[in-house]
Structures are given as structure tokens and as C-alpha cells.
Enzyme design. Structure first.
Site, PDB file in Angstrom:
ATOM      1  N   HIS A  94       0.848  -1.197   0.000  1.00  0.00           N
ATOM      2  CA  HIS A  94       0.000   0.000   0.000  1.00  0.00           C
ATOM      3  C   HIS A  94       0.888   1.253   0.000  1.00  0.00           C
ATOM      4  O   HIS A  94       1.675   1.474   0.921  1.00  0.00           O
ATOM      5  CB  HIS A  94      -0.955   0.051   1.196  1.00  0.00           C
ATOM      6  N   VAL A  95       0.733   2.033  -1.046  1.00  0.00           N
ATOM      7  CA  VAL A  95       1.583   3.215  -1.232  1.00  0.00           C
ATOM      8  C   VAL A  95       1.393   4.183  -0.063  1.00  0.00           C
ATOM      9  O   VAL A  95       0.275   4.355   0.440  1.00  0.00           O
ATOM     10  CB  VAL A  95       1.251   3.898  -2.580  1.00  0.00           C
ATOM     11  N   HIS A  96       2.494   4.782   0.402  1.00  0.00           N
ATOM     12  CA  HIS A  96       2.407   5.695   1.539  1.00  0.00           C
ATOM     13  C   HIS A  96       3.507   6.749   1.446  1.00  0.00           C
ATOM     14  O   HIS A  96       4.623   6.466   1.034  1.00  0.00           O
ATOM     15  CB  HIS A  96       2.510   4.945   2.875  1.00  0.00           C
ATOM     16  N   LEU A  97       3.145   7.957   1.851  1.00  0.00           N
ATOM     17  CA  LEU A  97       4.056   9.102   1.854  1.00  0.00           C
ATOM     18  C   LEU A  97       4.643   9.271   3.255  1.00  0.00           C
ATOM     19  O   LEU A  97       3.905   9.351   4.243  1.00  0.00           O
ATOM     20  CB  LEU A  97       3.305  10.370   1.449  1.00  0.00           C
TER      21      LEU A  97
END
Length: 368
Positions: free
Chosen positions: A284-287
Site C-alpha cells: 500500500h503506497v504511503h508518503l
């Protein structure tokens, strides 16, 4: 027809693959039917052993495993996969010259990277896509399950693994299966550490901000005094899955990250960075929104340090620019090697021998 006086009969030779006598010996393995059949049988036995075994096993992929792959650039023993069933990932090693890639990131000959559920493996030249899927062991065999090490000596991935295994002692052992074709939605064990972000973002106790597009949580294992993760509600497995249509969402993630920095009481005394890991450890993409003091007991090794202080950490603004310009995210080949660089202070570039020495040095830049 009998040979003439000037014509000599051909000598019968033994084929080194078929074991038969023939006038014309096949010297190219790829065109020898017997050789290819033997390779297929050996590969099936190896694959069968891998599926039934627990722990780390190695299998090989190539045209002999999948008869629909007839690309001459995809020779036998094209890719080596090592299934770390107890850890929830598969190590991918490129053996040939032509590029093997994971989520469009080229592995490189002789190099090895990890592939996790939700990521896509292309055997050669962006062709023949495979996805990794973990399923519960139908035998329910727990005897070979390895006990995790103490979190004090583990990196981020192992810490999450240890936490999950303690909370799910009754979870059955996983085995590896690989499916060919377009990636499909897969039912994953939500308790597995690689899926930890999906669980944390739904936990009200972890949330520090949310709106209709994103949620912000505190990193469970912060690498600095202030370390948040901005995650979209939309299911996006990794940075490489971002495309042009996600540009507005990524910009919104950046704005929310800026808001978190502005609301931080130490924003005037500390510098912050916002960005993404080129090859993230979690699904899951995360900043990342992280202060640059790196004053945290969870920062324990060279991998942790270099993942935030080298080009392994891609600035959020650079990600936005790539999406606007190219419509996709490009990760430079060999980026994973940046994690092995020597420890070097990100402020004065002084090289330090150990993490404790580095942390002591950082106190001169960021006093309490």
C-alpha cells in the site's frame, strides 16, 4: 542408395542429450526435443518439492515450465525464485542477460530483490506477467514454523513480522504459489506484517488525521522524533502502480503532509522531508513525513539510515513531476544497492563507522 567409392559413410555418434546413436548430433540444447522434455520433468519435480516444503526453497522459471513462453530471449533457468514462506516474500534473482522486472523495476543480471503479494513479476522484457500469492497450508503443519527473533535486533520488516506472529499464533503456515497472466485480486492474510498498513489505517487509535481521500497515521516504528505516514483510501499496492490519473491524489497527499508539518510544535526548529521509498517494504503506497533529526531508538541499522538519507528516498515533488511528465514512476536500476552505502551524516557528510557513533554525532546537529 549405396555409397560410391569416393563417398564415405557417416560415423554414427551418440547424442549427449538423448543418449541415442545418430548421424547428426544436436549440439544446441534449445532445439533438442529430448533435452527440453527432460528439463520439463526436472523442473516439475523441483516445483513440486518447493510447493510442499516449508521455509526457503529455490525454483527456476523458463520456457520449459510454461509451454506458452516461446521467446528465444527467455532461456532455461531465466529467473531464480526463493520462497521465504515464513517471512511472506519471495526473493527474485535474474540469471540471464535480458531484463527481468518487478513492478517495472529491472532486477539486473546477478541481482536479487524481494517480491511481495500484489507486486507483478515479468520474466523477460516486460513479458509473461506473474503474481505471487500466499495460501494457507492445507495440512496445517506448524512444526517447521520459525520463532521470530526479538524485535530489538530486527529491522522494520522483521519487527512487524514478530508482532503479527505473536498476535496470530494459530495462523497456519504459508506455502508459495505463482499464477500466470494478468494480476488478479487475491485474498491475503490481513494479519501478515506486509499488510500491516492496511490494518493500521483502519484503526481509529492510529489515525491522527483523515478526510475522504487520505488518512494519516503515526509510524509504528518511527525513525525520527516526528514520523507520519499519509495513505490514500484507494487501494494502490506500490509506488510503481501510480499513473497519471493518480496525480491529483498524490498532490493532495503532499498538501496533507505539509499541514502535518505546519501543525508540529517543532516545525520551527526541525527540518522535515516528504517522500517515498523507491522500493517500499510495506504493501500500500504511503508518503513519509519525517523530521531530519533521526532521533529514535527504532533507527537501528544501515538500511534504516540509507533508506531516508540517499536517493532511495524519492522526494514527493519529484514523484508528482514524474507523473505529470511521464505518467508513471521510474526507479533507477540498482537503487537497492544504495542501502549498502557507508553511514554518512546527512548534514555535514561526515562518515561514521557505526549507528551508535552516528547517533552520538547527530546530537551536535540536533540538541534536545
Amino acid at each position: 542408395m549405396k555409397p560410391t567409392e569416393t563417398e564415405k559413410p557417416r560415423k554414427m555418434l551418440k547424442c549427449r542429450f538423448a543418449g541415442l546413436s545418430a548421424k547428426r548430433v544436436i549440439t544446441n540444447p534449445s532445439v533438442c526435443l529430448i533435452y527440453r522434455q527432460l528439463c520439463w520433468v526436472v523442473a516439475q519435480k523441483r516445483l513440486s518439492k518447493t510447493k510442499s516444503a516449508l521455509g526457503s526453497k529455490t525454483i527456476f522459471f523458463g520456457p520449459s515450465l510454461e509451454v506458452t513462453i516461446k521467446d528465444k530471449k527467455c532461456p532455461w533457468q531465466r529467473v531464480e525464485l526463493k520462497a521465504e514462506c515464513n517471512k511472506g516474500y519471495v526473493k527474485v534473482k535474474q540469471l540471464g542477460l535480458n531484463p527481468t522486472s518487478v513492478d517495472s523495476v529491472v532486477v539486473g543480471k546477478g541481482n536479487e530483490i524481494k517480491i511481495k503479494p500484489g507486486q507483478q513479476l515479468h520474466i523477460v522484457n516486460q513479458l509473461y506477467p506473474y503474481t505471487v500469492q500466499f495460501k494457507e497450508d492445507p495440512n496445517g503443519n506448524h512444526s517447521s514454523t520459525k520463532r521470530p527473533r526479538e524485535p530489538a535486533s530486527e529491522d522494520r520488516e522483521s519487527q512487524r513480522e514478530a508482532q503479527t506472529m505473536k498476535a496470530a499464533k494459530q495462523t497456519e503456515e504459508n506455502s508459495l504459489s505463482v499464477s500466470h497472466g494478468e494480476p488478479k485480486a487475491i485474498s491475503e492474510n490481513v494479519g501478515h506484517w506486509s499488510q500491516g498498513l492496511k490494518t493500521s489505517m483502519q484503526d481509529p487509535k492510529m489515525q491522527v488525521y483523515k478526510d475522504d481521500k487520505v488518512v494519516v497515521i503515526k509510524d509504528k516504528y518511527p525513525k525520527a522524533r516526528h514520523h507520519w505516514l499519509v495513505l490514500p483510501w484507494q487501494s494502490i499496492p506500490s509506488l510503481k502502480a501510480l499513473c497519471e490519473e493518480h496525480c491529483d491524489l498524490v498532490k493532495h497527499m503532499q498538501r496533507v503532509g505539509d499541514q502535518m508539518i505546519q501543525q508540529c510544535p517543532d516545525s520551527s526548529s526541525l527540518r522535515f522531508r516528504t517522500g517515498y521509498h523507491a522500493i517500499p517494504s510495506m504493501s500500500h503506497v504511503h508518503l513519509h513525513v519525517i523530521s531530519q533529526d533521526f532521533d529514535s531508538p527504532c533507527l537501528k541499522n544501515k538500511k534504516h539510515w540509507n533508506s531516508f538519507t540517499t536517493d532511495y528516498f524519492i522526494e514527493s515533488h519529484d514523484v508528482i513531476q514524474m507523473l505529470e511528465t511521464d505518467g508513471k514512476i521510474t526507479v533507477t536500476e540498482g537503487t537497492g544497492e544504495l542501502l549498502k552505502l557507508p553511514l554518512r551524516c546527512h548534514m555535514c557528510r561526515k562518515e561514521l563507522p557505526t549507528i551508535p557513533a552516528l547517533k552520538e554525532h547527530l546530537k551536535s546537529h540536533f540538541p534536545r
